[in-house]
Design an enzyme around this catalytic site. Structure first.
Site, PDB file in Angstrom:
ATOM      1  N   THR A 100       0.986  -1.268   0.153  1.00 11.89           N
ATOM      2  CA  THR A 100      -0.126   0.017  -0.036  1.00 11.89           C
ATOM      3  C   THR A 100       1.008   1.355   0.052  1.00 11.89           C
ATOM      4  OG1 THR A 100      -1.536   1.351   1.676  1.00 11.89           O
ATOM      5  CG2 THR A 100       0.024  -0.379   2.606  1.00 11.89           C
ATOM      6  N   ASP A 101       0.169   2.216  -0.494  1.00 13.24           N
ATOM      7  CA  ASP A 101       0.977   3.791  -0.487  1.00 13.24           C
ATOM      8  C   ASP A 101       1.019   4.067   1.036  1.00 13.24           C
ATOM      9  OD1 ASP A 101      -1.458   4.520  -0.050  1.00 13.24           O
ATOM     10  OD2 ASP A 101      -1.893   5.875  -1.782  1.00 13.24           O
ATOM     11  N   GLU A 102       0.179   3.530   2.022  1.00 13.58           N
ATOM     12  CA  GLU A 102       0.282   4.236   3.160  1.00 13.58           C
ATOM     13  C   GLU A 102       1.537   3.711   4.174  1.00 13.58           C
ATOM     14  OE1 GLU A 102      -3.422   3.287   5.308  1.00 13.58           O
ATOM     15  OE2 GLU A 102      -4.657   3.114   3.518  1.00 13.58           O
ATOM     16  N   TYR A 157      -1.703  -0.564  10.981  1.00 10.70           N
ATOM     17  CA  TYR A 157      -1.786  -1.461   9.733  1.00 10.70           C
ATOM     18  C   TYR A 157      -0.710  -1.095   8.825  1.00 10.70           C
ATOM     19  CZ  TYR A 157      -3.253  -1.781   4.654  1.00 10.70           C
ATOM     20  OH  TYR A 157      -3.176  -2.177   3.258  1.00 10.70           O
ATOM     21  N   LYS A 193       2.324  -3.181   7.182  1.00 10.36           N
ATOM     22  CA  LYS A 193       2.781  -3.366   5.808  1.00 10.36           C
ATOM     23  C   LYS A 193       4.052  -2.957   5.374  1.00 10.36           C
ATOM     24  CE  LYS A 193       0.098  -4.866   2.996  1.00 10.36           C
ATOM     25  NZ  LYS A 193      -0.111  -6.075   2.334  1.00 10.36           N
TER      26      LYS A 193
END
Ligand code: NAD
Ligand code: TYD
Length: 336
Positions: free
Chosen positions: A123-125, A150, A154
Site C-alpha cells: 500500500t501507499d500508506e 496497519y 505492511k
C-alpha cells in the site's frame, strides 16, 4: 503456470482471481485464504467449478499448510492481510501476526520451493502522510514513514520481502498501490460504506473535517497493473500504482456518491475523527506508465458510477454482510 493467490476471497484478491482466470484460462489458480470476516467465497461463484481453480482454507501463519500449498507453484501473488486502518487502531496484534509473521512464513516456503516469482501487494500508506498544501507525491524512492498499526505492519512486510530477495535471492516484485474501489469491497471502507448506507437511507459518516485526500484506484486497473508487473516487471523492483482522482477530498467523494444516487447533502454526517488520521496520499505512477505501459482505463467519475451501479444491483451480496457480524462492528465504531 500455477499461481498461488493468498487472500483470494477478499476484495482485491477475488477480483484478481476472476481477472486472471478470464485472461489466462490455461493457468491453474490456487486460492489460499483463511476466510476471516473479510473473506467471502460468494465472490468466486463464477469460477468455483472451473477445474483450473482450487480453494485451500488455510492461515498464512501456519507453516505446514503453507508448505503443502506451495508445492509446484510457479508464482505467488500475496494479498492476504488484515486491511482496515480503524480495526488496526482498536486491535493491532492480529495485523502484526498476519501481515508480518504470515508474510515471513510465506517467504520461507516460497524460497524453499524455489518459486519463479513472489509478488507482494502493498500500500501507499507505508509512506506516511502528505500535507494538503504539499505538491509532492509518493514515488518509488520515498522513505517509509508509516503512521498507523496497519501501515506499520505492511511496511514491515515490504522490508521482509526485499530482505528475502537480497539475502536468499528470492525473485520478488512489489506493488504499492493507492486506495482501491470497485465490486466486492467490504462495506467498512469509505466508498462501499457510503454507497450502501445511502441505499439503506442512512447517513454517510465523514471523519473530522472531511478534507482528507486519498488517491483512488479502480480494482480492475490494479489487477492489470499486477499482471504487467508479473510479465514485464524487473525482479527485485517496486512499482507504485495509483489512480486519477485529481485530489478530491473525502467530502467531495461523498457528494459525488449522493449525486449519483439522487440524494442531497443532508445525508452527510460529520463524526469523530480517526486518531492519527493521515491527511493526504498522492501517488506518482509514472514509473509503471513509462516502463510497463500501464494506465487507468477510465476516469475516476466513470469508475465510480460503475461501482455505484454494481452496489445497486448486488444488494443481496452486501445486505448479507451488513446484517451479520459486521453489524456489531458498525455499532461499536459509529455508536449505533
Ligand atoms: P480484504 O480485507 O478485502 O481481504 C483480505 C483477505 O485476506 C480476506 O479474504 C481474508 O480472509 C484473507 N486473510 C486475512 N488473514 C489471513 C490469513 N492469516 N491467512 C490467509 N488469509 C487471510 O483486503 P483487500 O482490500 O482485498 O486487500 C488485499 C491486499 O491489498 C492487502 O495486502 C492490502 O494491504 C493491499 N491493499 C489494499 C488496498 C485497498 O484499498 N483495499 C490498497 C492498497 C493495498
Ligand atoms: P478507508 O476506506 O478506511 O481507507 P484508508 O484509511 O486505508 O485510506 O478510508 C478512506 C478515507 O475515508 C480516510 O481518509 C478515512 C475516511 N473515512 C471516513 O471519513 N468515514 C468513514 O466511515 C471511513 C470508513 C473512512
Amino acid at each position: 503456470m500455477k499461481l498461488l493467490v493468498t487472500g483470494g476471497a477478499g476484495f482485491i484478491g477475488s477480483n484478481f482471481v476472476l481477472y486472471w482466470m478470464k485472461n489466462h484460462p490455461e493457468d491453474q489458480v490456487i486460492n489460499f485464504d483463511k476466510l476471516t470476516y473479510a473473506g467471502n467465497l460468494e465472490n468466486l461463484k463464477e469460477v468455483e467449478n472451473n477445474p483450473n481453480y482450487t480453494f485451500v482454507h488455510g492461515d498464512i501463519c501456519d507453516s505446514g499448510t503453507v508448505d503443502k500449498a506451495m508445492e509446484g507453484v510457479d508464482i505467488v501473488v500475496h494479498f492476504a492481510a488484515e486491511t482496515h486502518v480503524d480495526r488496526s487502531i482498536t486491535g493491532p496484534a492480529v495485523f502484526i501476526n498476519t501481515n508480518v509473521m504470515g508474510t515471513q512464513v510465506l517467504l520461507d516456503a516460497a524460497a524453499k520451493h524455489k518459486v519463479k516469482r513472489f509478488h507482494h501487494v502493498s500500500t501507499d500508506e507505508v509512506f506516511g502522510s502528505l500535507e494538503l498544501e504539499d505538491s509532492s507525491k509518493f514515488n518509488e524512492r520515498t522513505s517509509y514513514n508509516p503512521r498507523s498499526p496497519y501501515a506499520a505492519s505492511k511496511a514491515g512486510s515490504d522490508h521482509l520481502v526485499r530482505a528475502y530477495h537480497v539475502t536468499y535471492g528470492l525473485p520478488i516484485t512489489i506493488t504499492n498501490c493507492s486506495n482501491n474501489f470497485g465490486p466486492y469491497m467490504f462495506p467498512e471502507k469509505l466508498i462501499p460504506l457510503a454507497i450502501t448506507n445511502v441505499l439503506e437511507d442512512k447517513k454517510i459518516p465523514i471523519y473530522g473535517d472531511g478534507l482528507y485526500v486519498r488517491d483512488w484506484l479502480y480494482v480492475e486497473d490494479h489487477c492489470r497493473a499486477i499482471d504487467l508487473v508479473l510479465s514485464k516487471g524487473k525482479v527485485g523492483e517496486t512499482y507504485l500504482v495509483g489512480g486519477m482522482t485529481a485530489l478530491a477530498p473525502n467530502i467531495e467523494i461523498a457528494k459525488k456518491i449522493l449525486k449519483l444516487l439522487g440524494k442531497d447533502e443532508s445525508s452527510i454526517e460529520f463524526v469523530k475523527d480517526r486518531p492519527g488520521h493521515d491527511r493526504k496520499y498522492d501517488v506518482d505512477w509514472s514509473r509503471i506508465k513509462n516502463e510497463l505501459g500501464w494506465e487507468p482505463l477510465y476516469s475516476f467519475d466513470e469508475w465510480l458510477e460503475k461501482t455505484v451501479n454494481w452496489y445497486k444491483e448486488n444488494r443481496a451480496w452486501w445486505g448479507r454482510i451488513k446484517s451479520g457480524a459486521y453489524k456489531a462492528y458498525y455499532e461499536k465504531q459509529y455508536g449505533g
